[in-house]
Design a protein around this motif. Structure first.
Motif, mmCIF file in Angstrom:
data_model
loop_
_atom_site.group_PDB
_atom_site.id
_atom_site.type_symbol
_atom_site.label_atom_id
_atom_site.label_comp_id
_atom_site.label_asym_id
_atom_site.label_seq_id
_atom_site.Cartn_x
_atom_site.Cartn_y
_atom_site.Cartn_z
ATOM 1 N N ASP A 43 -52.628 -72.574 -8.823
ATOM 2 C CA ASP A 43 -51.699 -72.969 -7.769
ATOM 3 C C ASP A 43 -50.659 -73.964 -8.297
ATOM 4 N N LYS A 44 -51.107 -74.895 -9.123
ATOM 5 C CA LYS A 44 -50.200 -75.889 -9.699
ATOM 6 C C LYS A 44 -49.169 -75.232 -10.623
ATOM 7 N N SER A 45 -49.601 -74.275 -11.436
ATOM 8 C CA SER A 45 -48.667 -73.617 -12.349
ATOM 9 C C SER A 45 -47.637 -72.785 -11.580
ATOM 10 N N TRP A 46 -48.050 -72.116 -10.500
ATOM 11 C CA TRP A 46 -47.111 -71.350 -9.690
ATOM 12 C C TRP A 46 -46.124 -72.278 -8.993
ATOM 13 N N ASP A 47 -46.611 -73.427 -8.482
ATOM 14 C CA ASP A 47 -45.714 -74.381 -7.836
ATOM 15 C C ASP A 47 -44.667 -74.913 -8.810
ATOM 16 N N ARG A 48 -45.080 -75.170 -10.051
ATOM 17 C CA ARG A 48 -44.127 -75.668 -11.058
ATOM 18 C C ARG A 48 -43.066 -74.625 -11.390
ATOM 19 N N TRP A 49 -43.440 -73.350 -11.269
ATOM 20 C CA TRP A 49 -42.479 -72.276 -11.541
ATOM 21 C C TRP A 49 -41.507 -72.106 -10.376
ATOM 22 N N ILE A 50 -42.011 -72.209 -9.151
ATOM 23 C CA ILE A 50 -41.209 -71.976 -7.951
ATOM 24 C C ILE A 50 -40.295 -73.162 -7.634
ATOM 25 N N LYS A 51 -40.857 -74.375 -7.632
ATOM 26 C CA LYS A 51 -40.120 -75.555 -7.177
ATOM 27 C C LYS A 51 -39.518 -76.311 -8.362
ATOM 28 N N PRO A 52 -38.220 -76.635 -8.297
ATOM 29 C CA PRO A 52 -37.611 -77.411 -9.378
ATOM 30 C C PRO A 52 -38.069 -78.872 -9.348
ATOM 31 N N ASP A 53 -37.986 -79.525 -10.500
ATOM 32 C CA ASP A 53 -38.326 -80.948 -10.558
ATOM 33 C C ASP A 53 -37.112 -81.776 -10.118
ATOM 34 N N LYS A 54 -37.144 -83.088 -10.314
ATOM 35 C CA LYS A 54 -36.070 -83.974 -9.866
ATOM 36 C C LYS A 54 -34.727 -83.648 -10.505
ATOM 37 N N SER A 55 -34.759 -83.157 -11.732
ATOM 38 C CA SER A 55 -33.509 -82.844 -12.430
ATOM 39 C C SER A 55 -33.006 -81.430 -12.118
ATOM 40 N N GLY A 56 -33.744 -80.686 -11.298
ATOM 41 C CA GLY A 56 -33.325 -79.343 -10.919
ATOM 42 C C GLY A 56 -33.838 -78.245 -11.831
ATOM 43 N N LYS A 57 -34.657 -78.600 -12.833
ATOM 44 C CA LYS A 57 -35.205 -77.608 -13.759
ATOM 45 C C LYS A 57 -36.572 -77.142 -13.277
ATOM 46 N N ARG A 58 -36.867 -75.882 -13.566
ATOM 47 C CA ARG A 58 -38.177 -75.329 -13.236
ATOM 48 C C ARG A 58 -38.941 -75.047 -14.521
ATOM 49 N N ALA A 59 -40.257 -75.057 -14.402
ATOM 50 C CA ALA A 59 -41.106 -74.703 -15.544
ATOM 51 C C ALA A 59 -41.045 -73.189 -15.736
ATOM 52 N N GLY A 60 -41.493 -72.727 -16.869
ATOM 53 C CA GLY A 60 -41.488 -71.297 -17.158
ATOM 54 C C GLY A 60 -42.512 -70.535 -16.342
ATOM 55 N N ARG A 61 -42.394 -69.228 -16.374
ATOM 56 C CA ARG A 61 -43.310 -68.347 -15.654
ATOM 57 C C ARG A 61 -44.743 -68.570 -16.149
ATOM 58 N N PRO A 62 -45.704 -68.622 -15.224
ATOM 59 C CA PRO A 62 -47.102 -68.807 -15.648
ATOM 60 C C PRO A 62 -47.564 -67.663 -16.551
ATOM 61 N N ARG A 63 -48.259 -68.004 -17.598
ATOM 62 C CA ARG A 63 -48.810 -67.012 -18.514
ATOM 63 C C ARG A 63 -50.328 -67.002 -18.326
ATOM 64 N N PHE A 64 -50.889 -65.848 -18.196
ATOM 65 C CA PHE A 64 -52.326 -65.748 -17.998
ATOM 66 C C PHE A 64 -53.023 -65.758 -19.351
ATOM 67 N N LYS A 65 -54.147 -66.447 -19.405
ATOM 68 C CA LYS A 65 -54.893 -66.594 -20.652
ATOM 69 C C LYS A 65 -55.674 -65.321 -20.972
ATOM 70 N N LYS A 66 -55.706 -65.008 -22.257
ATOM 71 C CA LYS A 66 -56.535 -63.897 -22.710
ATOM 72 C C LYS A 66 -57.996 -64.350 -22.749
ATOM 73 N N LYS A 67 -58.881 -63.388 -22.832
ATOM 74 C CA LYS A 67 -60.299 -63.708 -22.919
ATOM 75 C C LYS A 67 -60.547 -64.616 -24.124
ATOM 76 N N GLY A 68 -61.199 -65.727 -23.890
ATOM 77 C CA GLY A 68 -61.519 -66.654 -24.965
ATOM 78 C C GLY A 68 -60.483 -67.752 -25.178
ATOM 79 N N GLU A 69 -59.286 -67.639 -24.592
ATOM 80 C CA GLU A 69 -58.266 -68.674 -24.771
ATOM 81 C C GLU A 69 -58.539 -69.904 -23.923
ATOM 82 N N MET A 70 -59.042 -69.700 -22.728
ATOM 83 C CA MET A 70 -59.319 -70.818 -21.820
ATOM 84 C C MET A 70 -60.689 -71.361 -22.173
ATOM 85 N N ARG A 71 -60.725 -72.484 -22.850
ATOM 86 C CA ARG A 71 -61.987 -73.005 -23.356
ATOM 87 C C ARG A 71 -62.408 -74.297 -22.681
ATOM 88 N N SER A 72 -61.871 -74.554 -21.479
ATOM 89 C CA SER A 72 -62.259 -75.775 -20.781
ATOM 90 C C SER A 72 -62.475 -75.488 -19.299
#
Length: 114
Positions: A43-72
């Motif tokens: 949810d946080k990653s999607w919000d960062r993509w949709i809503k701009p920050d104070k300077s008007g910039k948005r984060a990049g499109r969320p990338r989904f992790k491959k199997k084994g990449e998410m280790r936490s």
């Protein structure tokens, strides 16, 4: 890539976790708190993509992790009466549905507060 107008947020997906566990029995083996934390991350990653920050910039499109990449994962309640079997004692972390594993504590953290 166009940004979608609507996407399922945390609350909707958290409500549907019970149905997901019925459709996919393997999800019953994953602690509910871990599933909820991963939904919050999504949810946080999607919000960062949709809503701009104070300077008007948005984060990049969320990338989904491959199997084994998410280790936490996170357990927000350790050594808390509500946490059940989740605890740290003498350098051993015990998590329900996972078991015990040795950990190296690099710094102290507050225990019993949540």
């Amino acid at each position: 890539m166009d940004i979608p107008d609507k996407f399922p947020g945390y609350n909707l997906q958290a409500v549907e976790l019970k149905q997901t566990k019925e459709l996919f029995p393997a999800y019953k083996e994953i602690h509910a708190e871990v599933q909820q934390q991963n939904l919050r991350r999504k949810d946080k990653s999607w919000d960062r993509w949709i809503k701009p920050d104070k300077s008007g910039k948005r984060a990049g499109r969320p990338r989904f992790k491959k199997k084994g990449e998410m280790r936490s994962f996170t357990f927000s309640r350790i050594n808390c009466p509500l946490a059940g079997a989740n605890k740290i004692e003498a350098g051993v972390l015990t998590l329900s549905k996972i078991g015990s594993m040795p950990v190296i504590m690099h710094r102290d953290f507050l225990m019993g507060l949540s």
